[in-house]
Write a protein that holds these residues in place. Structure first.
Motif: not given
Length: 542
Positions: A517-538
């Motif tokens: 759920d993008l409206a959930n703060v925890e889910d939103r934070l983890n998804l944002q960090v995951a997209t950053r890792v996917w984009k930059i590190m991987l």
């Protein structure tokens, strides 16, 4: 007879044809459908013919190839193309039509009018030829007088050129440099002579009127001026200066100029300026070759510093090339999207760094240039200088944290590359990024466990990555751009070049596919960090 007299008095071939067409009715029940004059081997209509059958008439005239012949025109019982012939050439055509078929007498009268028109055209043509011959004769007489004047002065000019050649050859042989060239040029021309480097800084001045202090160059105007001079054939006049570029092998190393406020420069002055520039180009090319040898020494030293070398050897070698490694240093990595990291681009980076006051050692890799600089770079100066040099801002720069020792430099190099990667992976791809300002991305930087990062990304984005792979979709990229734009629908849609409603649909599908759920703060934070890792590190792959 009256019409014939008027035709012979007409001032031009065009007026003769217009008179004949206007008075064609005097010969019978005729209409002048069209008229043509022979001009440079082509038949040109004497006026714009707005009839619907004009194209057909034009085509028919060319089919006749100089012969008379019938012309079919709608609503006309009779039509004929009549050649206007002189003794030597065809002058044109009259296309005549009639609603009734003309009688023999009317045909005879029409033929008489055509002969009178052709005769008048012959006279007009002969008169024009006489006028042209008279003009050409006058031109040839003037040309002969000019050649005589040139022959009178050629000996003096050759002596002057020999003196210029001799003086510049002596300067080139002695290696006198910029001072000797400007001094000789001032003696030859009597005008103040000067040399500026590529960036507008004064290198030498001979003669009166030297500004003190010398004006500080404006980089943008300077670049525009160099491009303007480069487009000229020979020296160009810019305000009170006569300027030529010094560019051996096509690369601009500087300019040579004469201050000519009163506009006194003549062809001898231009000759001397061009040959002085050629002599200076040889000298600067030699100095450039020496600089390239020095650059190779710098490159070898930097290669060893990045790979890891002992401090004592590095200090000794840096002193030999005139660089103090004992100071605090920063590693700077430069990558430009439309430039290969070859020797030419390395020289461009070196010039730009020198222009902004950076003291550095330089080397290059397959896709970027590396500087080891003895001071923290300005946040924008190097990028702006390179933008001026390359003509485009599409480049990124990464800067490491400060290094206090030689053994620390390899690690700082990785930091600079990390800063560059973050810049290239961000919304604003072009500019300068400092490693010590990365914040969260430092945590995801060098030293992070790659397998752990992959596991984290798979946990949060695995279903979306699999969906993209199966359906050739871009759900992960859409989510990444949405976060990059701070959740702004309009900006995210514009960044993805899609409609706002399309973005809403994709985000709904992302919720359904991932179960998050993008409206959930925890889910939103983890998804944002995951997209950053996917984009930059991987490297944008799961």
């Amino acid at each position: 007879m009256e019409l014939s007299r008027t035709l012979f008095e007409a001032p031009s071939e065009g007026e003769i044809l217009r008179l004949a067409m206007r008075h064609i009715a005097a010969a019978g029940p005729y209409s002048a459908e069209a008229g043509y004059l022979a001009v440079d081997g082509d038949l040109v209509p004497s006026r714009k013919n707005d009839h619907t059958h004009a194209a057909f008439v034009d085509r028919r005239i060319r089919e006749l190839e100089g012969q008379d012949g019938p012309v079919t025109v709608p609503d006309r019982a009779w039509g004929w193309a009549l050649g206007l012939r002189g003794t030597e050439r065809l002058h044109g055509y009259l296309v005549v039509t009639s609603r009734t078929r003309p009688t023999g007498a009317q045909r005879s009268l029409l033929a008489t009018l055509v002969r009178h028109t052709a005769a008048a055209l012959s006279v007009a043509f002969a008169q024009r030829r006489r006028r042209e011959d008279a003009v050409e004769l006058h031109r040839l007489r003037d040309e002969r007088a000019t050649l005589q004047q040139q022959l009178t002065s050629v000996v003096a000019e050759l002596r002057y050129q020999a003196a210029v050649h001799s003086l510049m050859a002596d300067i080139a042989a002695s290696g006198g440099g910029e001072e000797a060239v400007t001094r000789a040029l001032h003696e030859l021309t009597g005008l103040p002579a000067l040399v500026e480097d590529r960036f507008g800084r004064l290198k030498a001045w001979s003669g009166p009127g030297r500004p003190d202090p010398y004006p500080e160059p404006d980089p943008v105007r300077r670049n525009d001026m160099l491009h303007a001079v480069a487009r000229e054939v020979g020296p160009a006049r810019i305000k009170d200066r006569l300027i030529t570029l010094v560019r051996p092998h096509g690369e601009i190393l500087g300019l040579l100029a004469l201050v000519d406020a009163l506009g006194e420069a003549d062809e001898h002055t231009v000759f001397a300026l061009e040959h002085a520039a050629a002599s200076l180009a040889l000298e600067l090319a030699h100095l450039r070759n020496l600089a390239q040898v020095e650059l190779r020494l710098h490159r070898k030293l930097v290669d060893d510093l990045l790979a890891g070398t002992d401090a004592a050897s590095a200090y000794a070698r840096s002193e030999a090339v005139g660089h103090d490694l004992h100071r605090r240093h920063y590693v700077v990595v430069v990558e430009w999207s439309d430039r290969t990291a070859d020797d030419s681009f390395a020289r461009t980076v070196s010039r730009a760094a020198s222009a902004v006051g950076m003291h550095s050692l330089l080397t290059r890799r397959s896709d970027h240039v590396v500087l080891v600089a003895d001071d923290r770079p300005h946040p924008r100066a190097l990028h702006e200088a390179l933008a001026r040099e390359t003509g485009t801002r599409s480049g990124a720069i990464g800067v490491s944290a400060p290094s206090d020792s030689v053994p620390d430099i390899p690690h700082r190099y990785q930091e600079a590359r990390r800063a560059l990667e973050v810049r290239l992976g961000s919304r604003e791809r072009y500019g300068t990024t400092f490693f010590d300002e990365l914040g969260l991305y430092r945590i995801l930087g060098p030293g992070a466990d790659h397998q752990e990062l992959e596991t984290f990304v798979h946990e949060w984005l695995g279903q979306l990555i699999d969906y993209d792979s199966r359906h050739r979709a871009t759900m992960v990229e859409t989510l990444s751009r949405y976060f990059d734009c701070g959740g702004n629908y309009d900006e995210a849609a514009a960044s993805l070049a899609i409609h706002r409603s399309t973005l809403r649909y994709r985000l709904q599908r992302i919720r359904e596919i991932s179960g998050n759920d993008l409206a959930n703060v925890e889910d939103r934070l983890n998804l944002q960090v995951a997209t950053r890792v996917w984009k930059i590190m991987l490297g944008r792959s799961g």
